[in-house]
Motif scaffolding. Structure first.
Motif, PDB file in Angstrom:
ATOM      1  N   LEU A 234       0.834  -1.196   0.000  1.00 39.90           N
ATOM      2  CA  LEU A 234       0.000   0.000   0.000  1.00 39.90           C
ATOM      3  C   LEU A 234       0.877   1.257   0.000  1.00 39.90           C
ATOM      4  O   LEU A 234       0.640   2.209  -0.748  1.00 39.90           O
ATOM      5  N   LYS A 235       1.910   1.210   0.826  1.00 40.15           N
ATOM      6  CA  LYS A 235       2.790   2.378   0.931  1.00 40.15           C
ATOM      7  C   LYS A 235       3.462   2.650  -0.416  1.00 40.15           C
ATOM      8  O   LYS A 235       3.489   3.780  -0.894  1.00 40.15           O
ATOM      9  N   LYS A 236       3.959   1.562  -1.034  1.00 40.05           N
ATOM     10  CA  LYS A 236       4.584   1.703  -2.349  1.00 40.05           C
ATOM     11  C   LYS A 236       3.610   2.339  -3.347  1.00 40.05           C
ATOM     12  O   LYS A 236       3.969   3.212  -4.127  1.00 40.05           O
ATOM     13  N   MET A 237       2.351   1.845  -3.289  1.00 39.89           N
ATOM     14  CA  MET A 237       1.360   2.354  -4.242  1.00 39.89           C
ATOM     15  C   MET A 237       1.037   3.814  -3.964  1.00 39.89           C
ATOM     16  O   MET A 237       0.833   4.604  -4.892  1.00 39.89           O
ATOM     17  N   GLN A 238       0.987   4.166  -2.678  1.00 37.88           N
ATOM     18  CA  GLN A 238       0.661   5.563  -2.334  1.00 37.88           C
ATOM     19  C   GLN A 238       1.722   6.534  -2.839  1.00 37.88           C
ATOM     20  O   GLN A 238       1.438   7.689  -3.093  1.00 37.88           O
ATOM     21  N   GLU A 239       2.941   5.996  -2.996  1.00 38.85           N
ATOM     22  CA  GLU A 239       4.025   6.863  -3.470  1.00 38.85           C
ATOM     23  C   GLU A 239       3.985   7.055  -4.980  1.00 38.85           C
ATOM     24  O   GLU A 239       4.651   7.915  -5.532  1.00 38.85           O
ATOM     25  N   GLN A 240       3.212   6.195  -5.668  1.00 44.08           N
ATOM     26  CA  GLN A 240       3.089   6.296  -7.134  1.00 44.08           C
ATOM     27  C   GLN A 240       1.902   7.170  -7.476  1.00 44.08           C
ATOM     28  O   GLN A 240       0.776   6.765  -7.265  1.00 44.08           O
ATOM     29  N   PRO A 241       2.106   8.306  -8.079  1.00 44.88           N
ATOM     30  CA  PRO A 241       0.961   9.191  -8.288  1.00 44.88           C
ATOM     31  C   PRO A 241       0.001   8.743  -9.398  1.00 44.88           C
ATOM     32  O   PRO A 241      -1.162   9.064  -9.353  1.00 44.88           O
ATOM     33  N   HIS A 242       0.466   7.988 -10.386  1.00 46.71           N
ATOM     34  CA  HIS A 242      -0.407   7.770 -11.553  1.00 46.71           C
ATOM     35  C   HIS A 242      -0.763   6.313 -11.794  1.00 46.71           C
ATOM     36  O   HIS A 242      -0.876   5.885 -12.934  1.00 46.71           O
ATOM     37  N   GLY A 243      -0.960   5.538 -10.751  1.00 52.60           N
ATOM     38  CA  GLY A 243      -1.278   4.122 -10.956  1.00 52.60           C
ATOM     39  C   GLY A 243      -2.708   3.923 -11.430  1.00 52.60           C
ATOM     40  O   GLY A 243      -3.553   4.792 -11.276  1.00 52.60           O
ATOM     41  N   HIS A 244      -2.953   2.755 -12.027  1.00 52.96           N
ATOM     42  CA  HIS A 244      -4.304   2.400 -12.463  1.00 52.96           C
ATOM     43  C   HIS A 244      -4.798   1.191 -11.690  1.00 52.96           C
ATOM     44  O   HIS A 244      -4.053   0.242 -11.493  1.00 52.96           O
ATOM     45  N   GLY A 245      -6.043   1.206 -11.297  1.00 56.99           N
ATOM     46  CA  GLY A 245      -6.614   0.054 -10.607  1.00 56.99           C
ATOM     47  C   GLY A 245      -7.481   0.515  -9.455  1.00 56.99           C
ATOM     48  O   GLY A 245      -7.422   1.671  -9.035  1.00 56.99           O
ATOM     49  N   TRP A 246      -8.300  -0.439  -8.949  1.00 55.05           N
ATOM     50  CA  TRP A 246      -9.294  -0.084  -7.937  1.00 55.05           C
ATOM     51  C   TRP A 246      -8.657   0.405  -6.643  1.00 55.05           C
ATOM     52  O   TRP A 246      -9.181   1.287  -5.981  1.00 55.05           O
ATOM     53  N   MET A 247      -7.492  -0.163  -6.268  1.00 56.04           N
ATOM     54  CA  MET A 247      -6.823   0.313  -5.046  1.00 56.04           C
ATOM     55  C   MET A 247      -6.391   1.764  -5.224  1.00 56.04           C
ATOM     56  O   MET A 247      -6.430   2.541  -4.278  1.00 56.04           O
ATOM     57  N   TYR A 248      -6.004   2.131  -6.458  1.00 55.60           N
ATOM     58  CA  TYR A 248      -5.630   3.532  -6.697  1.00 55.60           C
ATOM     59  C   TYR A 248      -6.848   4.443  -6.585  1.00 55.60           C
ATOM     60  O   TYR A 248      -6.738   5.565  -6.103  1.00 55.60           O
ATOM     61  N   ASP A 249      -8.018   3.931  -7.020  1.00 51.55           N
ATOM     62  CA  ASP A 249      -9.252   4.713  -6.827  1.00 51.55           C
ATOM     63  C   ASP A 249      -9.435   4.996  -5.336  1.00 51.55           C
ATOM     64  O   ASP A 249      -9.786   6.093  -4.922  1.00 51.55           O
ATOM     65  N   MET A 250      -9.177   3.944  -4.526  1.00 56.27           N
ATOM     66  CA  MET A 250      -9.377   4.109  -3.074  1.00 56.27           C
ATOM     67  C   MET A 250      -8.359   5.077  -2.489  1.00 56.27           C
ATOM     68  O   MET A 250      -8.683   5.897  -1.646  1.00 56.27           O
ATOM     69  N   ILE A 251      -7.110   4.947  -2.965  1.00 56.14           N
ATOM     70  CA  ILE A 251      -6.056   5.839  -2.459  1.00 56.14           C
ATOM     71  C   ILE A 251      -6.421   7.295  -2.773  1.00 56.14           C
ATOM     72  O   ILE A 251      -6.295   8.185  -1.933  1.00 56.14           O
ATOM     73  N   GLU A 252      -6.942   7.501  -3.988  1.00 55.19           N
ATOM     74  CA  GLU A 252      -7.344   8.836  -4.401  1.00 55.19           C
ATOM     75  C   GLU A 252      -8.493   9.364  -3.530  1.00 55.19           C
ATOM     76  O   GLU A 252      -8.470  10.490  -3.044  1.00 55.19           O
ATOM     77  N   LYS A 253      -9.501   8.485  -3.299  1.00 58.57           N
ATOM     78  CA  LYS A 253     -10.637   8.901  -2.451  1.00 58.57           C
ATOM     79  C   LYS A 253     -10.164   9.172  -1.026  1.00 58.57           C
ATOM     80  O   LYS A 253     -10.699  10.041  -0.340  1.00 58.57           O
ATOM     81  N   ASN A 254      -9.189   8.392  -0.586  1.00 57.45           N
ATOM     82  CA  ASN A 254      -8.626   8.592   0.748  1.00 57.45           C
ATOM     83  C   ASN A 254      -7.985   9.983   0.847  1.00 57.45           C
ATOM     84  O   ASN A 254      -8.097  10.665   1.876  1.00 57.45           O
ATOM     85  N   ARG A 255      -7.373  10.419  -0.247  1.00 58.84           N
ATOM     86  CA  ARG A 255      -6.790  11.779  -0.255  1.00 58.84           C
ATOM     87  C   ARG A 255      -7.896  12.838  -0.226  1.00 58.84           C
ATOM     88  O   ARG A 255      -7.830  13.787   0.531  1.00 58.84           O
ATOM     89  N   GLN A 256      -8.925  12.594  -1.063  1.00 59.55           N
ATOM     90  CA  GLN A 256      -9.992  13.604  -1.178  1.00 59.55           C
ATOM     91  C   GLN A 256     -10.917  13.618   0.028  1.00 59.55           C
ATOM     92  O   GLN A 256     -11.347  14.658   0.485  1.00 59.55           O
ATOM     93  N   LYS A 257     -11.286  12.404   0.502  1.00 62.09           N
ATOM     94  CA  LYS A 257     -12.293  12.300   1.567  1.00 62.09           C
ATOM     95  C   LYS A 257     -11.817  11.352   2.644  1.00 62.09           C
ATOM     96  O   LYS A 257     -12.356  10.245   2.791  1.00 62.09           O
ATOM     97  N   PRO A 258     -10.799  11.765   3.395  1.00 55.07           N
ATOM     98  CA  PRO A 258     -10.207  10.843   4.380  1.00 55.07           C
ATOM     99  C   PRO A 258     -11.204  10.399   5.458  1.00 55.07           C
ATOM    100  O   PRO A 258     -11.002   9.362   6.090  1.00 55.07           O
TER     101      PRO A 258
END
Ligand code: HEM
Ligand code: FES
Length: 779
Positions: A234-258
């Motif tokens: 998860l940490k590795k993925m959070q460091e990647q700004p432009h990933g594709h996939g459902w976990m990235y959708d969640m990471i993005e929502k986590n940024r917008q609506k923690p």
């Protein structure tokens, strides 16, 4: 049943007999069978549906002292629980079913294990808020985009073994392909696959297993490592700004609506979803291949008619699902199936048992790839938590089946003993050995076979594809204007048995279908219908009369039963008008076999036009009253119905006029006494020119859906991702019923009684609409 215990005196609760047996938390003594039930014993492990047959039949809700859970086994009860996630909270869905030993607890603490709420075990309102944020990845278009990858993976795996002649399909591909697809879907790097598989096993045992104290420590090690691993990825993925996939959708929502998609949620989800998305699909695929290959004739049918693959996959999910039990906890004292479950009562819904409940599925133990209500199964759960990934799982199973039926139709199941990972909920064989003769591979003769793929649309199987081709073995007049038709399996096998009241949909050349009741002996191995020629009809019966001859092939769907006989009454009055005799004669046969008391009133235009008179006189002479109009005989409904009788049920089929008269004539009978079957859906079909658009608010999902003038409410609901079951789609069967909270309804169905309509609290979504601009639905 606590209250019943006092009123029942010494005999105690009607469900529970033994006096010195343990007590359930509601004070009921526990029956011997309930006391003996243990899901970790081999009967449940080998066949959970079969292991709960006694419960479905005798004690559908019981307390299991060995498990500390209330076990629920019937379809209707389980669906009721799934529907109400406020009374029945999913919060314990991922709880350890066997509490951790102190040692195991210490291991988990060492790994900082903090698995908590994800989606599947989150309460409202947090759950829907999250679910809505994360729906985009599951639209049909988004899922369609994954199909080529699934295809490529399956094909590569198949290429690797196709010349080999023998393989364990689980080891070769059934776990690895779904895992790769899951990781790809999530956007998780496809690394450490072997390790992830071991982690998944540990997670399953930890959540749904009963590991011994020593195993517990080992399992806890696996789970702890999995938790750590998930965090790192998860940490590795959070460091990647432009990933594709459902976990990235969640990471993005986590940024917008923690506050909606929280940090702990991200980490917990990371771990849970890998298992949810891969283990479920891997096991479901193995179950499906096992079931289909152990019935070579069914497998051959599927190879010959690959259009049936979506239906076959669905039927396998029903018959042998990969999730066999799911959990809820009662947030207040509540009655389920007549038993009181106390507040805090933990509930194990054995969905595998629900999927074999004869009250919902005809011949439930049979694997019938033509079953058109297989989609009602509860393997994906139901309601607001229903599996979000179901269409991805379906897609994978279908592609596996499509590749194998095309490239290895001569595949055979080897004799073998199947083993299962011991747990309550996730089920599938640990190995599946198959063999074939590579010399027979069709692609050796025709290389094009390798790539001649067939694709299926995303979603539930389409009803129109589920068609059985049968041979007409007899077509003879039954009476004036009535053609009797007998249908048999072209391969000579017995057709499934059916229950009285069932009908077939006969598919006409243009694709439209007509309903005809089954009227022959129910276990004869072939099916009989009788068709009245209706010159003024829509043309279906004329086509049957003019075309159907012995030797012809007919396409049919079913049997389906929307006119079930309640077999618990003391007395019955059966009423048939004209061709309406077809379901009624089957009911008379059944009641006679049950030794029930009944009368059969049969009215017709003329004796010569009344079908089955001889058979009726022979088999039901005493019960039979005939009213041929040409002989001056007349069925006097007023005197027949004069005296209401609470112990009598009335079943009727015939012209609309007769049914309307019956409805009026039984107004003073107890509610629910009269059961009728309509065959025509006058006024139910959509007429876009004369409709108006309206809006529906879905209270549970907090969604607003527009229903355009040229769409049915059912279509609009489905397009927005809400699964509403349906069958006839013309207002005849009742399967698409939806509860209405607010708004005036324009009823168009034939199912609801006048009193039910007046209640304005439910509608048939396939045909009924809003009178005004808006309805609020309990969905
Ligand atoms: C929830 C079964 C495949 C993602 C569930 C539930 C079941 C289930 C029983 C709980 C439903 C409830 O509480 O009503 C299955 C089966 C599958 C499968 C049998 C394959 C044959 C997948 C796949 C994914 C997935 C491939 C992922 C992409 C989810 C999610 C939930 C869920 C996110 C939680 C939904 C919520 O609580 O709102 N699944 N599943 N599943 N499943 Fe699946
Ligand atoms: Fe049969 Fe709506 S689907 S009444």
């Amino acid at each position: 049943s606590a209250t019943q215990r006092t009123t029942n005196g010494a005999g105690g609760c009607p469900f529970h007999a033994a006096a010195e047996s343990p007590m359930a938390p509601n004070g009921c003594p526990v029956s011997a069978q309930a006391a003996a039930f243990d899901p970790f014993d081999s009967p449940y492990q080998l066949d959970p549906a079969e292991a709960l047959r006694w419960s479905r039949e005798q004690e559908p809700v019981f307390y299991s002292p060995r498990l500390g859970y209330w076990v629920v086994s019937r379809y209707a009860d389980i669906k009721t629980i799934f529907r109400d996630n406020l009374t029945f909270s999913p919060s314990i869905a991922l709880e350890k079913i066997t509490p951790a030993s102190r040692k195991a607890q210490a291991v988990l603490e060492r790994y900082d294990y903090g698995m908590n709420r994800t989606l599947v075990n989150e309460d409202e309102p947090a759950h829907m808020a999250r679910r809505r944020e994360l729906l985009e990845a599951f639209t049909p278009e988004a899922l369609e985009a994954h199909a080529p990858m699934v295809r490529r993976l399956v094909r590569e795996k198949l290429d690797a073994i196709v010349e080999r002649g023998r393989a364990d399909l689980v080891a070769e591909m059934f776990w690895e392909v779904p895992l790769t697809v899951a990781l790809h879907f999530l956007g998780v790097p496809e690394e450490d696959m072997e390790q992830l598989r071991r982690f998944s096993v540990a997670h399953t045992l930890n959540t749904w297993g009963r590991p011994s104290p020593e195993q517990q420590v080992e399992v806890a090690e696996g789970v702890g490592k999995f938790w750590q691993y998930s965090g790192q990825v998860l940490k590795k993925m959070q460091e990647q700004p432009h990933g594709h996939g459902w976990m990235y959708d969640m990471i993005e929502k986590n940024r917008q609506k923690p506050d909606v998609v929280t940090d702990n949620y991200l980490h917990s989800m990371m771990m849970a979803i890998i298992v949810a998305a891969h283990e479920t699909t891997a096991l479901a695929t193995a179950n499906a291949f096992r079931q289909l290959l152990s019935r070579p004739a069914v497998w051959a049918e599927l190879c010959a008619n690959p259009e049936l693959i979506p239906a076959a996959a669905e039927e396998c999910l029903r018959h042998s699902g990969s999730v066999v039990a799911w959990r809820r906890i009662a947030t207040r004292e509540v009655e389920v199936g007549g038993v009181t479950i106390p507040e805090g009562g933990k509930i194990l819904m054995v969905t595998a048992s629900a999927n074999h409940d004869p009250a919902h599925f005809e011949n439930p133990d049979e694997l019938d790839i033509y079953r058109d209500n297989a989609v009602d199964h509860l393997t994906f759960g139901y309601g607001s938590h229903q599996c979000m990934g179901k269409n991805l799982g379906r897609m994978e199973m279908r592609i596996f089946l499509e590749e194998f039926t095309r490239r290895l139709p001569h595949l055979e199941l080897e004799e073998q003993e199947f083993t299962f990972l011991p747990n309550t909920s996730f089920r599938g064989p640990e190995a599946l050995w198959v063999r074939w003769d590579p010399a027979q591979n069709p692609e050796r003769r025709d290389p094009a076979v390798r790539s001649a793929q067939r694709d299926f649309p995303v979603g539930a199987p389409e009803a129109r594809t589920i068609v059985r081709r049968l041979r007409v073995t007899r077509a003879e007049p039954e009476a004036e204007g009535v053609l009797g038709v007998t249908l048999a399996d072209p391969a000579g096998r017995d057709l499934p048995a059916w229950t009285s009241g069932s009908h077939l949909d006969v598919v006409l050349p243009g694709g439209e279908a007509r309903k005809y009741s089954l009227c022959g002996p129910p276990t004869s191995g072939d099916w009989q219908i009788a068709v009245l020629r209706e010159e003024a009809g829509r043309g279906g019966s004329r086509w049957v009369h003019d075309t159907v001859r012995e030797g012809l092939e007919l396409c049919v769907r079913g049997p389906k039963n929307h006119f079930r006989l309640d077999e618990t009454a003391e007395r019955y009055v059966l009423i048939a008008g004209g061709i309406g005799i077809t379901p009624i004669i089957a009911m008379a046969d059944r009641l006679k076999r049950l030794g029930k008391s009944f009368e059969l009133h049969y009215a017709g235009r003329a004796r010569a036009s009344m079908a089955f008179v001889e058979r009726l006189e022979r088999d039901h002479g005493e019960a039979l009253r005939l009213y041929p109009k040409d002989e001056g005989a007349r069925l006097d409904l007023a005197s027949l119905l004069a005296e209401p009788d609470a112990g009598t049920l009335l079943y009727a089929c015939g012209p609309e006029r007769l049914l309307a008269a019956l409805e009026a004539g039984t107004a003073h009978w107890p509610q629910g006494s009269l059961h009728v079957e309509h065959f025509t859906a006058v006024g139910a079909l959509l007429d876009p020119q004369n409709e108006h658009a309206f809006e529906v608010e879905l209270a549970d999902s907090e969604l607003v859906v527009e229903v355009a003038a040229d769409r049915t409410l059912l279509q609009a609901l489905r397009a927005s991702g809400v699964d509403v079951p349906s069958d006839c789609e013309e207002g005849l069967c009742g399967s698409c019923q939806v509860e209405v909270i607010e708004g005036e309804i324009d009823h168009r169905d034939k199912v609801l009684t006048a009193a039910e309509r007046a209640g304005q609290d439910r509608l048939m979504s396939c045909c009924s609409r809003a009178k005004g601009k808006k309805l609020v639905l309990a969905l």
